[in-house]
Design a protein around this motif. Structure first.
Motif, mmCIF file in Angstrom:
data_model
loop_
_atom_site.group_PDB
_atom_site.id
_atom_site.type_symbol
_atom_site.label_atom_id
_atom_site.label_comp_id
_atom_site.label_asym_id
_atom_site.label_seq_id
_atom_site.Cartn_x
_atom_site.Cartn_y
_atom_site.Cartn_z
ATOM 1 N N LEU A 1 -33.835 -82.117 76.375
ATOM 2 C CA LEU A 1 -32.647 -82.859 75.853
ATOM 3 C C LEU A 1 -32.261 -84.235 76.493
ATOM 4 O O LEU A 1 -31.827 -84.962 75.956
ATOM 5 N N ALA A 2 -32.629 -84.269 78.056
ATOM 6 C CA ALA A 2 -32.526 -85.605 78.812
ATOM 7 C C ALA A 2 -33.320 -86.614 78.019
ATOM 8 O O ALA A 2 -32.971 -87.747 77.974
ATOM 9 N N LYS A 3 -34.537 -86.059 77.663
ATOM 10 C CA LYS A 3 -35.289 -87.331 76.844
ATOM 11 C C LYS A 3 -34.813 -87.695 75.500
ATOM 12 O O LYS A 3 -34.424 -88.959 75.482
ATOM 13 N N ALA A 4 -33.937 -86.683 74.818
ATOM 14 C CA ALA A 4 -33.123 -87.298 73.730
ATOM 15 C C ALA A 4 -32.047 -87.989 73.914
ATOM 16 O O ALA A 4 -31.664 -89.071 73.499
ATOM 17 N N TYR A 5 -31.185 -87.391 75.032
ATOM 18 C CA TYR A 5 -29.980 -88.231 75.373
ATOM 19 C C TYR A 5 -30.234 -89.545 76.232
ATOM 20 O O TYR A 5 -29.343 -90.331 76.257
ATOM 21 N N ARG A 6 -31.452 -89.702 76.684
ATOM 22 C CA ARG A 6 -31.833 -90.857 77.586
ATOM 23 C C ARG A 6 -30.923 -90.878 78.882
ATOM 24 O O ARG A 6 -30.285 -91.874 79.151
ATOM 25 N N SER A 7 -30.782 -89.562 79.477
ATOM 26 C CA SER A 7 -29.940 -89.355 80.410
ATOM 27 C C SER A 7 -30.261 -87.968 81.174
ATOM 28 O O SER A 7 -30.634 -87.052 80.596
ATOM 29 N N SER A 8 -29.864 -87.993 82.512
ATOM 30 C CA SER A 8 -30.375 -86.666 83.319
ATOM 31 C C SER A 8 -29.192 -85.927 83.213
ATOM 32 O O SER A 8 -29.237 -84.755 83.787
ATOM 33 N N GLU A 9 -28.133 -86.038 82.533
ATOM 34 C CA GLU A 9 -27.108 -85.272 82.376
ATOM 35 C C GLU A 9 -27.289 -83.888 82.019
ATOM 36 O O GLU A 9 -26.888 -82.818 82.712
ATOM 37 N N PRO A 10 -28.305 -83.436 81.067
ATOM 38 C CA PRO A 10 -28.636 -82.017 80.864
ATOM 39 C C PRO A 10 -29.233 -81.271 81.991
ATOM 40 O O PRO A 10 -29.024 -80.119 82.171
ATOM 41 N N THR A 11 -30.346 -81.898 82.739
ATOM 42 C CA THR A 11 -30.913 -81.369 84.042
ATOM 43 C C THR A 11 -29.885 -81.296 85.044
ATOM 44 O O THR A 11 -29.775 -80.198 85.649
ATOM 45 N N ASP A 12 -28.959 -81.889 85.234
ATOM 46 C CA ASP A 12 -27.794 -81.791 86.161
ATOM 47 C C ASP A 12 -26.605 -80.603 85.627
ATOM 48 O O ASP A 12 -26.424 -79.826 86.797
ATOM 49 N N GLN A 13 -26.368 -80.644 84.404
ATOM 50 C CA GLN A 13 -25.808 -79.586 84.117
ATOM 51 C C GLN A 13 -26.447 -77.903 84.018
ATOM 52 O O GLN A 13 -25.922 -77.148 84.530
ATOM 53 N N PHE A 14 -27.498 -77.999 83.797
ATOM 54 C CA PHE A 14 -28.484 -77.113 84.158
ATOM 55 C C PHE A 14 -28.411 -76.491 85.551
ATOM 56 O O PHE A 14 -28.362 -75.371 85.856
ATOM 57 N N GLU A 15 -28.693 -77.569 86.476
ATOM 58 C CA GLU A 15 -28.788 -77.241 87.878
ATOM 59 C C GLU A 15 -27.278 -76.557 88.122
ATOM 60 O O GLU A 15 -27.244 -75.683 88.989
ATOM 61 N N LYS A 16 -26.396 -77.396 87.879
ATOM 62 C CA LYS A 16 -25.013 -76.920 88.110
ATOM 63 C C LYS A 16 -24.734 -75.318 87.674
ATOM 64 O O LYS A 16 -24.078 -74.684 88.438
ATOM 65 N N MET A 17 -24.800 -75.031 86.480
ATOM 66 C CA MET A 17 -24.809 -74.114 86.041
ATOM 67 C C MET A 17 -25.577 -72.612 86.431
ATOM 68 O O MET A 17 -25.214 -71.813 86.820
ATOM 69 N N LEU A 18 -26.739 -73.073 86.894
ATOM 70 C CA LEU A 18 -27.744 -72.137 87.468
ATOM 71 C C LEU A 18 -27.110 -71.690 88.706
ATOM 72 O O LEU A 18 -27.141 -70.449 89.077
ATOM 73 N N PHE A 19 -26.692 -72.407 89.668
ATOM 74 C CA PHE A 19 -26.185 -72.158 90.778
ATOM 75 C C PHE A 19 -24.857 -71.670 90.954
ATOM 76 O O PHE A 19 -24.255 -70.940 91.887
ATOM 77 N N SER A 20 -24.205 -72.223 90.182
ATOM 78 C CA SER A 20 -22.538 -71.662 90.103
ATOM 79 C C SER A 20 -22.362 -70.438 89.244
ATOM 80 O O SER A 20 -21.608 -69.506 89.553
ATOM 81 N N ALA A 21 -23.347 -70.189 88.033
ATOM 82 C CA ALA A 21 -22.960 -69.027 87.369
ATOM 83 C C ALA A 21 -24.169 -67.928 87.534
ATOM 84 O O ALA A 21 -23.878 -66.579 87.602
#
Length: 193
Positions: free
Chosen positions: A170-190
């Motif tokens: 998804l980051a590749k498609a969006y040209r943004s690291s936001e999807p990996t940042d969201q994944f990391e945030k949710m992994l550790f918070s949920a």
């Protein structure tokens, strides 16, 4: 520093080109031109484009193993800190190319796993080794008291590997690291709370 052989030049330039364009879009001629070697050099060193593809996967995986060693398998660091370091290393790798190229393993999985049984099987081995390193880290987190004793380390390791690959795609498609940042945030918070 020693001069690269034609074979090494093909591997280095070919890996970069395939990572940028995709395996199918990078022709043998494109690879040879990028390497700056004569056309016959490719067939002198590789039995087929598939054989070349397996070699660049192994070259890329050698670097991945280095990341696994300093992050997930680094017993000198607290386990969950290792997991953060692994995810951050993947995010930084994607960012180096402007979040355009993604992960070579994910790219190959999407593009070649239906057409080459050898490449598909090698990708499974690679993902299994990565998942084993994540599981190792999670088990260490349980032993260290960072995660509850009933944590399903194998299942969560599988979830982390597949989710991180999806986030990188998804980051590749969006040209943004936001999807990996969201994944990391949710992994550790949920997931790992």
């Amino acid at each position: 520093m020693s001069k690269l052989s034609n074979r090494e030049r093909i591997l280095v330039a070919g890996l970069k080109l395939v990572h940028e364009r995709g395996f199918g879009a990078a022709s043998v001629r494109d690879i040879i031109e990028a390497a700056g070697v004569p056309l016959g050099s490719f067939t002198n060193h590789f039995a087929s484009k598939e054989a070349f593809g397996l070699e660049i996967l192994n070259l890329y995986f050698a670097k991945t193993r280095e990341v696994l060693a300093v992050s997930l398998r680094n017993d000198a660091l607290p386990p969950l800190q290792r997991l953060h370091a692994y995810i951050e290393a993947n995010t930084k790798t994607c960012q180096m190319e402007g979040v355009k190229v993604g992960c070579l393993f994910g790219n190959f999985s999407a593009e070649t796993s239906y057409g080459s049984e050898k490449i598909r099987a090698r990708l499974v081995e690679i993902f299994d080794e990565i998942q084993a390193a994540v599981k190792y880290c999670l088990e260490a987190a349980v032993k260290a008291g960072e995660l509850p004793v009933n944590t399903e380390c194998e299942d969560i390791a599988a979830l982390i590997v597949s989710s991180l690959q999806g986030a990188i795609l998804l980051a590749k498609a969006y040209r943004s690291s936001e999807p990996t940042d969201q994944f990391e945030k949710m992994l550790f918070s949920a997931v790992l709370r």
